[in-house]
Structure formats: structure tokens, C-alpha cells
Design a protein around this motif. Structure first.
Motif, PDB file in Angstrom:
ATOM      1  N   GLY A  16      11.832 -35.822  19.405  1.00  0.00           N
ATOM      2  CA  GLY A  16      12.510 -34.716  18.728  1.00  0.00           C
ATOM      3  C   GLY A  16      14.024 -34.810  18.818  1.00  0.00           C
ATOM      4  N   PHE A  17      14.515 -35.298  19.948  1.00  0.00           N
ATOM      5  CA  PHE A  17      15.959 -35.392  20.140  1.00  0.00           C
ATOM      6  C   PHE A  17      16.557 -36.709  19.650  1.00  0.00           C
ATOM      7  CE2 PHE A  17      15.159 -32.136  23.500  1.00  0.00           C
ATOM      8  CZ  PHE A  17      15.935 -31.133  22.923  1.00  0.00           C
ATOM      9  N   GLU A  18      15.707 -37.678  19.342  1.00  0.00           N
ATOM     10  CA  GLU A  18      16.191 -38.994  18.924  1.00  0.00           C
ATOM     11  C   GLU A  18      17.170 -38.940  17.742  1.00  0.00           C
ATOM     12  OE1 GLU A  18      14.454 -43.452  17.882  1.00  0.00           O
ATOM     13  OE2 GLU A  18      13.082 -41.751  17.982  1.00  0.00           O
ATOM     14  N   PRO A  19      16.892 -38.168  16.678  1.00  0.00           N
ATOM     15  CA  PRO A  19      17.859 -38.106  15.578  1.00  0.00           C
ATOM     16  C   PRO A  19      19.224 -37.542  16.018  1.00  0.00           C
ATOM     17  CG  PRO A  19      15.757 -37.205  14.886  1.00  0.00           C
ATOM     18  CD  PRO A  19      15.664 -37.443  16.354  1.00  0.00           C
ATOM     19  N   PHE A  20      19.198 -36.575  16.924  1.00  0.00           N
ATOM     20  CA  PHE A  20      20.452 -36.008  17.408  1.00  0.00           C
ATOM     21  C   PHE A  20      21.236 -37.014  18.234  1.00  0.00           C
ATOM     22  CE2 PHE A  20      17.603 -32.281  16.983  1.00  0.00           C
ATOM     23  CZ  PHE A  20      18.308 -31.623  15.985  1.00  0.00           C
TER      24      PHE A  20
END
Length: 117
Positions: A16-20
């Protein structure tokens, strides 16, 4: 049981945090590149201005004033050339950032799209 739950939760959080994380890395890279370019530009323009102050301080009579004024055309030409080069560098940096951002967005859309079907 709890170990598997936490492992699943951790894996999902990372996904979930990978794109951020990728976006933040892209922003950091862009800011670093722009900062380096601006520092180089400041150094170049400062040296150019300082050399002009030194040249102006050498004016002692009409002959040296005439020589100083005749050299100003070359200085303005060099300044104009430097401004154009810096403008082109900024455009290249902006294009690279846009291309990288578009690539990142496309990758994220591809990973999200199958999950919504």
C-alpha cells in the motif's frame, strides 16, 4: 496464527505504501537535481559578476573605459548563452521528472486495475 496475520498485514502495508515511497524518491531525486543545477548557476553568475566588478575597478581613464565598454558585448553574449543553457537544463529536468512520474503512474494503474475487476 498471529504471526501469519502480522506477516499478511505487513506485506499489505508495504504494498500500500510502495507508490508513496516511489513518489517520494522521485521527488527527492528531482529536488536534488534542481538544487545542484541552481548551485552551479549561482556559482557561474557570481563569478561572472565578480569578474565584471574587477574589470570595472580597472577603469582609470578614457582609454580603459572604452576598452571596458567594448568588452561588455562579449560579456552580455556569454551571459545570454549561459541563460539559454540553464533554461534548457531546467526544461530537460522537468521533462525527465514528467516522464518518470508518468511511468510511475502507469505502473500504479496497472497494479490497481486488475484488483478492481
Amino acid at each position: 496464527m498471529y504471526t501469519e496475520f502480522f506477516k499478511t498485514f505487513t506485506d499489505q502495508a508495504e504494498k500500500g505504501f510502495e507508490p508513496f515511497v516511489k513518489f517520494n524518491q522521485l521527488m527527492a531525486k528531482n529536488v536534488e537535481t534542481l538544487t545542484e543545477m541552481q548551485l552551479n548557476a549561482i556559482k557561474t553568475y557570481s563569478e561572472m559578476g565578480l569578474s565584471q566588478v574587477k574589470a570595472a575597478s580597472e577603469v582609470k581613464d578614457v582609454t580603459s573605459l572604452t576598452k571596458f565598454n567594448s568588452e561588455q558585448l562579449a560579456v552580455f553574449s556569454e551571459l545570454s548563452k549561459q541563460l539559454i543553457e540553464d533554461s534548457n537544463k531546467i526544461q530537460a529536468i522537468a521533462k525527465e521528472f514528467k516522464d518518470d512520474f508518468d511511468k510511475l503512474t502507469t505502473e500504479n494503474i496497472k497494479t490497481v486495475t486488475p484488483a478492481t475487476k
